[in-house]
Design an enzyme around this catalytic site. Structure first.
Site, PDB file in Angstrom:
ATOM      1  N   HIS A  38      21.609  26.818   3.429  1.00  0.00           N
ATOM      2  CA  HIS A  38      21.245  25.964   2.299  1.00  0.00           C
ATOM      3  C   HIS A  38      22.084  24.685   2.266  1.00  0.00           C
ATOM      4  O   HIS A  38      21.723  23.727   1.575  1.00  0.00           O
ATOM      5  CB  HIS A  38      21.457  26.747   0.999  1.00  0.00           C
ATOM      6  CG  HIS A  38      20.411  26.514  -0.051  1.00  0.00           C
ATOM      7  ND1 HIS A  38      19.146  26.020   0.216  1.00  0.00           N
ATOM      8  CD2 HIS A  38      20.435  26.725  -1.397  1.00  0.00           C
ATOM      9  CE1 HIS A  38      18.448  25.939  -0.902  1.00  0.00           C
ATOM     10  NE2 HIS A  38      19.203  26.339  -1.895  1.00  0.00           N
ATOM     11  N   ASN A  87      20.752  23.465  -7.707  1.00  0.00           N
ATOM     12  CA  ASN A  87      19.713  23.330  -8.736  1.00  0.00           C
ATOM     13  C   ASN A  87      20.058  22.336  -9.829  1.00  0.00           C
ATOM     14  O   ASN A  87      19.301  22.164 -10.772  1.00  0.00           O
ATOM     15  CB  ASN A  87      19.371  24.699  -9.343  1.00  0.00           C
ATOM     16  CG  ASN A  87      20.556  25.345 -10.028  1.00  0.00           C
ATOM     17  OD1 ASN A  87      21.664  24.837  -9.972  1.00  0.00           O
ATOM     18  ND2 ASN A  87      20.325  26.480 -10.673  1.00  0.00           N
ATOM     19  N   ASP A 112      17.520  21.491   3.541  1.00  0.00           N
ATOM     20  CA  ASP A 112      17.028  22.592   4.353  1.00  0.00           C
ATOM     21  C   ASP A 112      15.556  22.843   4.050  1.00  0.00           C
ATOM     22  O   ASP A 112      15.097  22.614   2.940  1.00  0.00           O
ATOM     23  CB  ASP A 112      17.846  23.852   4.087  1.00  0.00           C
ATOM     24  CG  ASP A 112      17.794  24.272   2.616  1.00  0.00           C
ATOM     25  OD1 ASP A 112      18.114  23.439   1.745  1.00  0.00           O
ATOM     26  OD2 ASP A 112      17.416  25.421   2.337  1.00  0.00           O
ATOM     27  N   ASN A 133      14.790  24.202  -5.019  1.00  0.00           N
ATOM     28  CA  ASN A 133      15.413  23.936  -6.320  1.00  0.00           C
ATOM     29  C   ASN A 133      16.084  22.574  -6.409  1.00  0.00           C
ATOM     30  O   ASN A 133      16.070  21.929  -7.459  1.00  0.00           O
ATOM     31  CB  ASN A 133      16.414  25.035  -6.658  1.00  0.00           C
ATOM     32  CG  ASN A 133      15.740  26.354  -6.973  1.00  0.00           C
ATOM     33  OD1 ASN A 133      14.601  26.375  -7.438  1.00  0.00           O
ATOM     34  ND2 ASN A 133      16.430  27.452  -6.717  1.00  0.00           N
TER      35      ASN A 133
END
Length: 209
Positions: A38, A87, A112, A133
């Site tokens: 991520h 997020n 990603d 997100n």
């Protein structure tokens, strides 16, 4: 632009803004996340900053920023890594755009992408968030999806592994062997967008090897 605007002397800040790009590498803060799939966006940001010989520093916005020129007299890159979690990326990105007086069209987000095979880079402008997100929060905060995305492929999780768990795991040993080349390709893609435009960059990176 009216006639009087044409007569108005151009401010130095105007010229700088027209030649500036904000490049945001997405990820999560903290050593425990640094090697996660991520966080590949932040890894690309580190690669770009290293190429410019620029160091990340604290900023008036909630982000760490490294600044430099792609080449002498060339475009300026503001490379940023938001301080918060994935997020909550929207607030820092919105603040950075306002600080540097940039429109979303001058924003490149590196992130990603599950729907692209590992070791693959794809480019697009606009569109939705695709369940990502970080992108979701940026689109909401900026009130626009009209920015360039450098999508760094991490592939789908094997078997029945949950995607949320997969992205928060470090790259495998085999993947780590190929990771430097992937980061270099993604950094090249950012530079190509800035230097040559999105269409030319897509033709280069989307063409079969």
């Amino acid at each position: 632009m009216g006639f009087l605007d044409l007569l108005r002397p151009r401010r130095k800040d105007d010229a700088v803004a027209e030649n500036t790009w904000l490049v945001v590498g997405l990820g999560n803060p903290g050593a425990q996340y640094a090697g996660n799939r991520h966080n590949v966006g932040e890894m690309v940001a580190d690669e770009l900053a290293a190429r410019l010989g620029a160091a990340f520093k604290s900023h008036k916005t909630p982000a760490r920023v490294a600044e430099g020129f792609l080449r002498p007299g060339g475009p300026k890159l503001v490379i940023a890594k938001p301080n918060g979690y994935m997020n909550t990326s929207g607030g820092p990105v919105s603040a950075l755009l306002k600080f540097y007086s940039l429109a979303p069209s001058r924003l490149i987000v590196v992130h990603d992408e599950l729907d692209i095979p590992f070791d693959t880079v794809r480019l697009k402008q606009g569109g939705g968030h695709g369940g990502h997100n970080g992108l979701r929060d940026i689109v909401k905060a900026v009130d626009s999806g009209d920015f360039t995305r450098v999508r760094v492929g991490i592939g789908r999780p094997p078997g029945r592994q949950d995607a949320a768990d997969f992205v928060l795991k470090d790259f495998s040993g085999t993947e780590r062997g190929a990771l430097p080349n992937l980061l270099s390709d993604a950094a090249d893609a950012v530079e190509a967008v800035v230097s040559d435009g999105l269409v030319a960059a897509q033709q280069r990176f989307h063409s079969p090897a």
